[in-house]
Design a protein around this motif. Structure first.
Motif, PDB file in Angstrom:
ATOM      1  N   ALA A   1       0.852  -1.192   0.000  1.00  0.00           N
ATOM      2  CA  ALA A   1       0.000   0.000   0.000  1.00  0.00           C
ATOM      3  C   ALA A   1       0.887   1.242   0.000  1.00  0.00           C
ATOM      4  CB  ALA A   1      -0.902   0.005   1.227  1.00  0.00           C
ATOM      5  N   LYS A   2       0.483   2.224  -0.772  1.00  0.00           N
ATOM      6  CA  LYS A   2       1.197   3.501  -0.769  1.00  0.00           C
ATOM      7  C   LYS A   2       0.207   4.625  -1.018  1.00  0.00           C
ATOM      8  CE  LYS A   2       2.521   4.286  -5.586  1.00  0.00           C
ATOM      9  NZ  LYS A   2       1.921   5.634  -5.672  1.00  0.00           N
ATOM     10  N   SER A   3       0.600   5.820  -0.663  1.00  0.00           N
ATOM     11  CA  SER A   3      -0.240   6.980  -0.897  1.00  0.00           C
ATOM     12  C   SER A   3      -0.388   7.223  -2.392  1.00  0.00           C
ATOM     13  CB  SER A   3       0.370   8.215  -0.235  1.00  0.00           C
ATOM     14  OG  SER A   3      -0.286   9.387  -0.669  1.00  0.00           O
ATOM     15  N   ARG A   4      -1.593   7.560  -2.819  1.00  0.00           N
ATOM     16  CA  ARG A   4      -1.817   7.882  -4.226  1.00  0.00           C
ATOM     17  C   ARG A   4      -1.033   9.128  -4.637  1.00  0.00           C
ATOM     18  NH1 ARG A   4      -5.651   5.936  -7.580  1.00  0.00           N
ATOM     19  NH2 ARG A   4      -6.761   4.982  -5.836  1.00  0.00           N
ATOM     20  N   ALA A   5      -0.700   9.963  -3.673  1.00  0.00           N
ATOM     21  CA  ALA A   5       0.028  11.199  -3.961  1.00  0.00           C
ATOM     22  C   ALA A   5       1.539  11.016  -3.867  1.00  0.00           C
ATOM     23  CB  ALA A   5      -0.408  12.294  -3.001  1.00  0.00           C
TER      24      ALA A   5
ATOM     25  N   THR B   1       7.035   5.957  -6.008  1.00  0.00           N
ATOM     26  CA  THR B   1       8.135   5.106  -5.567  1.00  0.00           C
ATOM     27  C   THR B   1       9.309   5.250  -6.533  1.00  0.00           C
ATOM     28  OG1 THR B   1       7.399   3.213  -6.878  1.00  0.00           O
ATOM     29  CG2 THR B   1       6.465   3.452  -4.654  1.00  0.00           C
ATOM     30  N   GLU B   2      10.443   4.713  -6.150  1.00  0.00           N
ATOM     31  CA  GLU B   2      11.604   4.736  -7.046  1.00  0.00           C
ATOM     32  C   GLU B   2      11.365   3.871  -8.279  1.00  0.00           C
ATOM     33  OE1 GLU B   2      15.266   5.413  -3.966  1.00  0.00           O
ATOM     34  OE2 GLU B   2      13.939   3.709  -3.640  1.00  0.00           O
ATOM     35  N   ARG B   3      10.589   2.826  -8.163  1.00  0.00           N
ATOM     36  CA  ARG B   3      10.211   2.027  -9.334  1.00  0.00           C
ATOM     37  C   ARG B   3       9.481   2.907 -10.353  1.00  0.00           C
ATOM     38  NH1 ARG B   3       7.395  -1.032  -6.839  1.00  0.00           N
ATOM     39  NH2 ARG B   3       8.716  -2.868  -6.680  1.00  0.00           N
ATOM     40  N   GLU B   4       8.544   3.733  -9.857  1.00  0.00           N
ATOM     41  CA  GLU B   4       7.774   4.605 -10.742  1.00  0.00           C
ATOM     42  C   GLU B   4       8.634   5.735 -11.303  1.00  0.00           C
ATOM     43  OE1 GLU B   4       3.344   4.071  -8.781  1.00  0.00           O
ATOM     44  OE2 GLU B   4       4.791   5.399  -7.804  1.00  0.00           O
ATOM     45  N   LEU B   5       9.503   6.287 -10.481  1.00  0.00           N
ATOM     46  CA  LEU B   5      10.395   7.336 -10.968  1.00  0.00           C
ATOM     47  C   LEU B   5      11.313   6.807 -12.067  1.00  0.00           C
ATOM     48  CD1 LEU B   5      11.603   9.352  -7.833  1.00  0.00           C
ATOM     49  CD2 LEU B   5      10.216  10.186  -9.732  1.00  0.00           C
ATOM     50  N   ALA B   6      11.831   5.596 -11.882  1.00  0.00           N
ATOM     51  CA  ALA B   6      12.730   5.024 -12.882  1.00  0.00           C
ATOM     52  C   ALA B   6      12.016   4.854 -14.217  1.00  0.00           C
ATOM     53  CB  ALA B   6      13.279   3.683 -12.388  1.00  0.00           C
TER      54      ALA B   6
ATOM     55  N   GLU C   1       6.941   8.523   2.572  1.00  0.00           N
ATOM     56  CA  GLU C   1       7.006   7.259   3.295  1.00  0.00           C
ATOM     57  C   GLU C   1       8.383   6.650   3.117  1.00  0.00           C
ATOM     58  OE1 GLU C   1       6.284   5.126   5.896  1.00  0.00           O
ATOM     59  OE2 GLU C   1       4.251   5.738   5.309  1.00  0.00           O
ATOM     60  N   VAL C   2       8.785   5.843   4.091  1.00  0.00           N
ATOM     61  CA  VAL C   2      10.033   5.085   4.016  1.00  0.00           C
ATOM     62  C   VAL C   2       9.691   3.623   4.280  1.00  0.00           C
ATOM     63  CG1 VAL C   2      12.361   4.786   4.929  1.00  0.00           C
ATOM     64  CG2 VAL C   2      11.326   7.080   4.879  1.00  0.00           C
ATOM     65  N   GLU C   3       9.965   2.763   3.337  1.00  0.00           N
ATOM     66  CA  GLU C   3       9.602   1.362   3.475  1.00  0.00           C
ATOM     67  C   GLU C   3      10.430   0.697   4.576  1.00  0.00           C
ATOM     68  OE1 GLU C   3       9.729  -0.731  -0.227  1.00  0.00           O
ATOM     69  OE2 GLU C   3       8.578   0.809  -1.298  1.00  0.00           O
TER      70      GLU C   3
ATOM     71  N   GLY D   1      14.069   2.654  -1.001  1.00  0.00           N
ATOM     72  CA  GLY D   1      12.855   2.519  -0.192  1.00  0.00           C
ATOM     73  C   GLY D   1      12.152   3.829   0.096  1.00  0.00           C
ATOM     74  N   LEU D   2      12.539   4.902  -0.609  1.00  0.00           N
ATOM     75  CA  LEU D   2      11.899   6.201  -0.416  1.00  0.00           C
ATOM     76  C   LEU D   2      10.659   6.334  -1.300  1.00  0.00           C
ATOM     77  CD1 LEU D   2      15.019   8.547  -0.382  1.00  0.00           C
ATOM     78  CD2 LEU D   2      13.576   7.960   1.568  1.00  0.00           C
ATOM     79  N   HIS D   3       9.616   6.980  -0.768  1.00  0.00           N
ATOM     80  CA  HIS D   3       8.452   7.384  -1.534  1.00  0.00           C
ATOM     81  C   HIS D   3       8.441   8.907  -1.557  1.00  0.00           C
ATOM     82  CE1 HIS D   3       5.945   3.453  -0.779  1.00  0.00           C
ATOM     83  NE2 HIS D   3       7.206   3.216  -1.098  1.00  0.00           N
ATOM     84  N   TYR D   4       8.421   9.484  -2.768  1.00  0.00           N
ATOM     85  CA  TYR D   4       8.475  10.933  -2.921  1.00  0.00           C
ATOM     86  C   TYR D   4       7.071  11.499  -3.151  1.00  0.00           C
ATOM     87  CZ  TYR D   4      13.510  10.245  -3.748  1.00  0.00           C
ATOM     88  OH  TYR D   4      14.837   9.919  -3.638  1.00  0.00           O
ATOM     89  N   ALA D   5       6.822  12.709  -2.655  1.00  0.00           N
ATOM     90  CA  ALA D   5       5.532  13.369  -2.860  1.00  0.00           C
ATOM     91  C   ALA D   5       5.398  13.777  -4.327  1.00  0.00           C
ATOM     92  CB  ALA D   5       5.408  14.600  -1.969  1.00  0.00           C
TER      93      ALA D   5
END
Length: 466
Positions: free
Chosen positions: A125-129, A132-137, A344-346, A331-335
């Motif tokens: 689960a993650k915030s819709r806003a 993740t680094e997977r998405e940034l990549a 968030e930090v996993e 493991g970082l989640h960016y706004a």
């Protein structure tokens, strides 16, 4: 030569890419504030085949909750939270998995196991806003087409399965004897097949096999080849062991007399008591513009050919998407609206171990100041970067960076804040993924933290019509 397209168009707005990636294809929650991810693809089985209409897993994303839970490609999903999947469409099964819950109780059936098994499947689960680094990549795909790309693939593969055969009885297999003349090649092919079947839970047993496996193959020059200069002479093919796509001298959708060479390869499985009646058969026939060894051809073809076993997809051509994804993970989640702020930090991640916390503001990564990280401006800078570095790419379908330009590229990447995601590549950093130094602000105070990222390899092959 046919042109192929990199995952994100090189001039796609970074804003559009990041917003699009906010809706995971695998699983979305009904709550607007959260999205969930499982990382699996599934399709219903035929009511008359192994599975009897239940859903089965056709692809798994590495490092996903489904993979970590122990699910395998080919598993039958008999029920989800007590609801039987037999007779349901793929969309209806997805809806069962999309229900807003912190976990799913899944009952599954596997080849080689007499009884069903129950697993607990916990979605991420993650915030819709957040991103993740997977998405940034993926959003920054033009930084590194070698590491972030998506390719459409087509294979000339046809299948047969014996109606009504109960694959639940299959536990063991053996290979047909080889002649002395063919022993070396047979051993190589059988080794590839054995790895695939063992991953499904089947065991080799020469004394009491349930199935006998034999390969048939042929590679010969075409007597009077019919060559079409307007037709591509090469095809993209996925190398399962190396997790990358390569261009091979296989003519797309070749006819029986096209190409300088013709190659045939089939895998036949029979019962010991009925050696003339296959219970499962897979076959390919391809035209080659240049010679290949049968062993090399099999390295690219056999794992894909065996992927649907024990199912038999219809048609003579199978289509796939090869998703190649490699990046450095902390493991970082960016706004989304403020990419310098940590949402968030996993847990158990490198960033968690280094002491990063939600709410931290990242001022610089490896000395690269984030500065103004408004999405519109980031998109403009990204497009400018792509335009200015276009001459550094090699000719051909992939758009890879030329090794001759690595020095210039390192300078071009110097101002790109999220290029650390690909830092193990020599054109970005000669240390190939060393320590990251993050300068952060927390409660008005500034800190410097170091962490060691992990290389994530999440490449996978996704069937489109099985």
């Amino acid at each position: 030569m046919k042109k192929y397209r990199i995952l994100s168009s090189l001039f796609l707005s970074l804003t559009s890419a990041l917003i699009t990636l906010g809706s995971p294809s695998a699983l979305s929650a009904q709550q607007p504030e959260l999205v969930y991810r499982l990382g699996l693809e599934q399709r219903p089985t035929s009511p008359t085949s192994w599975g009897q209409g239940a859903a089965h897993i056709t692809a798994l994303q590495p490092e996903s909750p489904a993979a970590r839970a122990g699910l395998r490609v080919g598993d039958l999903l008999l029920s989800i939270d007590g609801v039987m999947t037999a007779g349901l469409s793929a969309r209806e099964v997805d809806e069962l998995l999309q229900r807003p819950t912190g976990m799913h109780l899944v009952t599954l059936r596997r080849l080689g196991q007499p009884k069903p098994e129950t697993l607990l499947l916990i979605p991420e689960a993650k915030s819709r806003a957040a991103r993740t680094e997977r998405e940034l990549a993926r959003a920054y795909a033009a930084y590194s087409p070698e590491d972030q790309a998506e390719w459409p693939l087509s294979y000339q593969l046809s299948y047969q399965v014996q109606p009504g055969f109960d694959f639940a009885t299959v536990r063991r297999y053996a290979f047909a004897p080889s002649s002395e003349q063919n022993r070396e090649l047979d051993d190589a092919l059988y080794s590839m097949i054995a790895r695939q079947l063992q991953a499904l839970g089947l065991q080799e047993d020469k004394a009491a096999p349930d199935l006998i496996i034999e390969c048939y193959y042929e590679l010969q020059p075409t007597a009077s080849p019919r060559l079409d200069a307007a037709k591509p002479a090469q095809s993209l093919r996925y190398h399962p062991e190396e997790e990358r796509v390569q261009l091979l001298p296989i003519i797309p959708e070749a006819g029986p007399d096209e190409g300088s060479y013709q190659v045939k390869l089939s895998v036949q499985m029979t019962r010991p008591t009925e050696p003339q009646r296959p219970v499962w058969l897979a076959e390919t026939r391809e035209g080659l513009s240049e010679p290949m060894t049968l062993k090399d051809f099999a390295r690219y073809t056999l794992p894909v050919m065996l992927r649907p076993f024990p199912f038999a997809p219809s048609g003579s051509r199978q289509h796939f998407t090869a998703r190649c994804s490699r990046y450095l993970y902390t493991g970082l989640h960016y706004a989304l609206e403020d990419l310098g702020r940590v949402v968030e930090v996993e847990e158990a991640s490198p960033a968690f171990a280094a002491g990063l916390q939600p709410g931290d503001r990242i001022l610089a990564i490896n000395g690269r100041t984030l500065g103004d990280i408004d999405l519109t401006r980031l998109s403009e800078e990204y497009r400018r970067f792509v335009r200015e570095t276009g001459s550094y790419r090699e000719a051909g379908p992939f758009g890879y960076w030329s090794p001759k330009a690595y020095g210039a590229l390192r300078k071009a990447f110097a101002s790109q804040p999220y290029s650390y995601l690909f830092a193990f590549r020599p054109y970005v950093s000669e240390d190939r993924g060393g320590l990251l130094t993050l300068e952060i602000e927390r409660s008005g105070e500034r800190y410097t933290l170091q962490l060691q990222p992990e290389l994530r390899q999440e490449s996978t092959l996704i069937p489109l019509d099985q």
